[in-house]
Design a protein around this motif. Sequence first.
Motif, PDB file in Angstrom:
ATOM      1  N   ASN A 263       0.823  -1.210   0.000  1.00 44.17           N
ATOM      2  CA  ASN A 263       0.000   0.000   0.000  1.00 44.17           C
ATOM      3  C   ASN A 263       0.857   1.261   0.000  1.00 44.17           C
ATOM      4  O   ASN A 263       0.501   2.257  -0.625  1.00 44.17           O
ATOM      5  N   GLN A 264       1.997   1.222   0.693  1.00 42.16           N
ATOM      6  CA  GLN A 264       2.914   2.368   0.678  1.00 42.16           C
ATOM      7  C   GLN A 264       3.456   2.590  -0.734  1.00 42.16           C
ATOM      8  O   GLN A 264       3.517   3.715  -1.220  1.00 42.16           O
ATOM      9  N   MET A 265       3.821   1.489  -1.402  1.00 41.50           N
ATOM     10  CA  MET A 265       4.318   1.589  -2.771  1.00 41.50           C
ATOM     11  C   MET A 265       3.244   2.155  -3.703  1.00 41.50           C
ATOM     12  O   MET A 265       3.526   3.015  -4.536  1.00 41.50           O
ATOM     13  N   ALA A 266       2.003   1.702  -3.531  1.00 46.36           N
ATOM     14  CA  ALA A 266       0.910   2.204  -4.364  1.00 46.36           C
ATOM     15  C   ALA A 266       0.688   3.692  -4.109  1.00 46.36           C
ATOM     16  O   ALA A 266       0.435   4.455  -5.043  1.00 46.36           O
ATOM     17  N   GLY A 267       0.800   4.117  -2.866  1.00 50.78           N
ATOM     18  CA  GLY A 267       0.664   5.538  -2.549  1.00 50.78           C
ATOM     19  C   GLY A 267       1.770   6.367  -3.162  1.00 50.78           C
ATOM     20  O   GLY A 267       1.537   7.457  -3.696  1.00 50.78           O
ATOM     21  N   ASP A 268       3.004   5.848  -3.091  1.00 47.51           N
ATOM     22  CA  ASP A 268       4.138   6.540  -3.701  1.00 47.51           C
ATOM     23  C   ASP A 268       3.959   6.641  -5.213  1.00 47.51           C
ATOM     24  O   ASP A 268       4.246   7.681  -5.813  1.00 47.51           O
ATOM     25  N   LEU A 269       3.483   5.571  -5.809  1.00 50.11           N
ATOM     26  CA  LEU A 269       3.238   5.567  -7.251  1.00 50.11           C
ATOM     27  C   LEU A 269       2.180   6.605  -7.621  1.00 50.11           C
ATOM     28  O   LEU A 269       2.349   7.363  -8.586  1.00 50.11           O
ATOM     29  N   GLU A 270       1.127   6.679  -6.823  1.00 52.66           N
ATOM     30  CA  GLU A 270       0.077   7.662  -7.077  1.00 52.66           C
ATOM     31  C   GLU A 270       0.627   9.081  -6.989  1.00 52.66           C
ATOM     32  O   GLU A 270       0.326   9.934  -7.826  1.00 52.66           O
ATOM     33  N   LYS A 271       1.473   9.346  -6.007  1.00 54.70           N
ATOM     34  CA  LYS A 271       2.076  10.677  -5.860  1.00 54.70           C
ATOM     35  C   LYS A 271       2.982  11.014  -7.040  1.00 54.70           C
ATOM     36  O   LYS A 271       2.966  12.133  -7.551  1.00 54.70           O
ATOM     37  N   MET A 272       3.782  10.035  -7.480  1.00 57.82           N
ATOM     38  CA  MET A 272       4.681  10.277  -8.612  1.00 57.82           C
ATOM     39  C   MET A 272       3.912  10.586  -9.887  1.00 57.82           C
ATOM     40  O   MET A 272       4.295  11.480 -10.646  1.00 57.82           O
ATOM     41  N   VAL A 273       2.841   9.849 -10.126  1.00 63.07           N
ATOM     42  CA  VAL A 273       2.034  10.092 -11.326  1.00 63.07           C
ATOM     43  C   VAL A 273       1.411  11.480 -11.256  1.00 63.07           C
ATOM     44  O   VAL A 273       1.377  12.211 -12.259  1.00 63.07           O
ATOM     45  N   GLU A 274       0.931  11.868 -10.078  1.00 68.68           N
ATOM     46  CA  GLU A 274       0.344  13.205  -9.932  1.00 68.68           C
ATOM     47  C   GLU A 274       1.401  14.283 -10.169  1.00 68.68           C
ATOM     48  O   GLU A 274       1.123  15.298 -10.805  1.00 68.68           O
ATOM     49  N   GLN A 275       2.627  14.067  -9.679  1.00 70.82           N
ATOM     50  CA  GLN A 275       3.703  15.027  -9.919  1.00 70.82           C
ATOM     51  C   GLN A 275       4.031  15.120 -11.404  1.00 70.82           C
ATOM     52  O   GLN A 275       4.282  16.220 -11.927  1.00 70.82           O
ATOM     53  N   LEU A 276       4.040  13.988 -12.087  1.00 74.32           N
ATOM     54  CA  LEU A 276       4.289  14.001 -13.538  1.00 74.32           C
ATOM     55  C   LEU A 276       3.191  14.756 -14.280  1.00 74.32           C
ATOM     56  O   LEU A 276       3.474  15.514 -15.206  1.00 74.32           O
ATOM     57  N   ARG A 277       1.954  14.554 -13.858  1.00 75.49           N
ATOM     58  CA  ARG A 277       0.842  15.271 -14.504  1.00 75.49           C
ATOM     59  C   ARG A 277       0.965  16.772 -14.276  1.00 75.49           C
ATOM     60  O   ARG A 277       0.736  17.567 -15.197  1.00 75.49           O
ATOM     61  N   THR A 278       1.335  17.161 -13.070  1.00 68.46           N
ATOM     62  CA  THR A 278       1.504  18.581 -12.763  1.00 68.46           C
ATOM     63  C   THR A 278       2.652  19.174 -13.573  1.00 68.46           C
ATOM     64  O   THR A 278       2.527  20.274 -14.128  1.00 68.46           O
ATOM     65  N   ALA A 279       3.764  18.450 -13.652  1.00 69.47           N
ATOM     66  CA  ALA A 279       4.911  18.930 -14.416  1.00 69.47           C
ATOM     67  C   ALA A 279       4.561  19.037 -15.898  1.00 69.47           C
ATOM     68  O   ALA A 279       4.951  20.011 -16.566  1.00 69.47           O
ATOM     69  N   ASP A 280       3.815  18.074 -16.422  1.00 72.01           N
ATOM     70  CA  ASP A 280       3.424  18.119 -17.827  1.00 72.01           C
ATOM     71  C   ASP A 280       2.489  19.294 -18.100  1.00 72.01           C
ATOM     72  O   ASP A 280       2.619  19.973 -19.120  1.00 72.01           O
ATOM     73  N   LYS A 281       1.583  19.550 -17.176  1.00 68.46           N
ATOM     74  CA  LYS A 281       0.678  20.686 -17.331  1.00 68.46           C
ATOM     75  C   LYS A 281       1.460  22.002 -17.330  1.00 68.46           C
ATOM     76  O   LYS A 281       1.209  22.889 -18.153  1.00 68.46           O
ATOM     77  N   SER A 282       2.437  22.114 -16.440  1.00 65.46           N
ATOM     78  CA  SER A 282       3.274  23.323 -16.395  1.00 65.46           C
ATOM     79  C   SER A 282       4.085  23.473 -17.674  1.00 65.46           C
ATOM     80  O   SER A 282       4.228  24.575 -18.206  1.00 65.46           O
ATOM     81  N   ARG A 283       4.624  22.368 -18.169  1.00 66.39           N
ATOM     82  CA  ARG A 283       5.409  22.396 -19.404  1.00 66.39           C
ATOM     83  C   ARG A 283       4.554  22.851 -20.581  1.00 66.39           C
ATOM     84  O   ARG A 283       4.970  23.694 -21.381  1.00 66.39           O
ATOM     85  N   ARG A 284       3.347  22.317 -20.659  1.00 63.58           N
ATOM     86  CA  ARG A 284       2.440  22.700 -21.744  1.00 63.58           C
ATOM     87  C   ARG A 284       2.087  24.188 -21.672  1.00 63.58           C
ATOM     88  O   ARG A 284       2.052  24.870 -22.692  1.00 63.58           O
ATOM     89  N   GLN A 285       1.843  24.665 -20.466  1.00 65.27           N
ATOM     90  CA  GLN A 285       1.506  26.080 -20.297  1.00 65.27           C
ATOM     91  C   GLN A 285       2.684  26.962 -20.700  1.00 65.27           C
ATOM     92  O   GLN A 285       2.511  27.984 -21.363  1.00 65.27           O
ATOM     93  N   LEU A 286       3.894  26.562 -20.309  1.00 67.58           N
ATOM     94  CA  LEU A 286       5.083  27.320 -20.681  1.00 67.58           C
ATOM     95  C   LEU A 286       5.251  27.362 -22.196  1.00 67.58           C
ATOM     96  O   LEU A 286       5.539  28.426 -22.767  1.00 67.58           O
ATOM     97  N   LEU A 287       5.064  26.237 -22.863  1.00 70.08           N
ATOM     98  CA  LEU A 287       5.185  26.202 -24.323  1.00 70.08           C
ATOM     99  C   LEU A 287       4.118  27.061 -24.995  1.00 70.08           C
ATOM    100  O   LEU A 287       4.400  27.747 -25.987  1.00 70.08           O
ATOM    101  N   GLN A 288       2.907  27.046 -24.451  1.00 69.99           N
ATOM    102  CA  GLN A 288       1.858  27.903 -25.012  1.00 69.99           C
ATOM    103  C   GLN A 288       2.218  29.374 -24.834  1.00 69.99           C
ATOM    104  O   GLN A 288       2.031  30.181 -25.758  1.00 69.99           O
ATOM    105  N   ASP A 289       2.730  29.729 -23.671  1.00 72.50           N
ATOM    106  CA  ASP A 289       3.122  31.118 -23.422  1.00 72.50           C
ATOM    107  C   ASP A 289       4.266  31.538 -24.342  1.00 72.50           C
ATOM    108  O   ASP A 289       4.256  32.648 -24.893  1.00 72.50           O
ATOM    109  N   LEU A 290       5.253  30.670 -24.516  1.00 72.98           N
ATOM    110  CA  LEU A 290       6.374  30.977 -25.405  1.00 72.98           C
ATOM    111  C   LEU A 290       5.908  31.131 -26.851  1.00 72.98           C
ATOM    112  O   LEU A 290       6.337  32.052 -27.556  1.00 72.98           O
ATOM    113  N   ALA A 291       5.030  30.239 -27.277  1.00 68.87           N
ATOM    114  CA  ALA A 291       4.525  30.318 -28.654  1.00 68.87           C
ATOM    115  C   ALA A 291       3.735  31.619 -28.842  1.00 68.87           C
ATOM    116  O   ALA A 291       3.880  32.269 -29.877  1.00 68.87           O
ATOM    117  N   HIS A 292       2.995  31.994 -27.858  1.00 71.77           N
ATOM    118  CA  HIS A 292       2.219  33.237 -27.963  1.00 71.77           C
ATOM    119  C   HIS A 292       3.163  34.439 -28.022  1.00 71.77           C
ATOM    120  O   HIS A 292       2.965  35.358 -28.824  1.00 71.77           O
TER     121      HIS A 292
END
Length: 82
Positions: free
Chosen positions: A49-78
Motif C-alpha cells: 500500500n505504501q508503494m501504491a501511494g508513492d506511485l500515485e504521488k509520482m504520477v500526480e507530480q508528472l501530470r503537474t509537471a506536464d501541465k506546467s510544461r504545456r503552459q510554458l510552451l503555449q506562453d512561449l509560442a504566444h
Amino acid sequence: VALFYQFSKYQGRSDEAVKVLNLLREGHLNARMPEGKRDELAPLVGAFNQMAGDLEKMVEQLRTADKSRRQLLQDLAHDLRT
C-alpha cells in the motif's frame, strides 16, 4: 486440515492482491489492499500500500509537471507570435 485452511487463507489474500494490481494497471491509482487483518502478510500488505501511494504521488507530480510544461510552451509560442 490445518494446512488446507492456511493455504486457502493465503489464496484469498493472493486473489485480493491480483484484483488490486489489475485496478492499478487500469489506472485506478487509489486502489489499495485491505489492511484489517493482522497476520503474517500484514507487513507485506503495508509495504504494498505504501508503494501504491508513492506511485500515485509520482504520477500526480508528472501530470503537474506536464501541465506546467504545456503552459510554458503555449506562453512561449504566444510571445513568439506577438
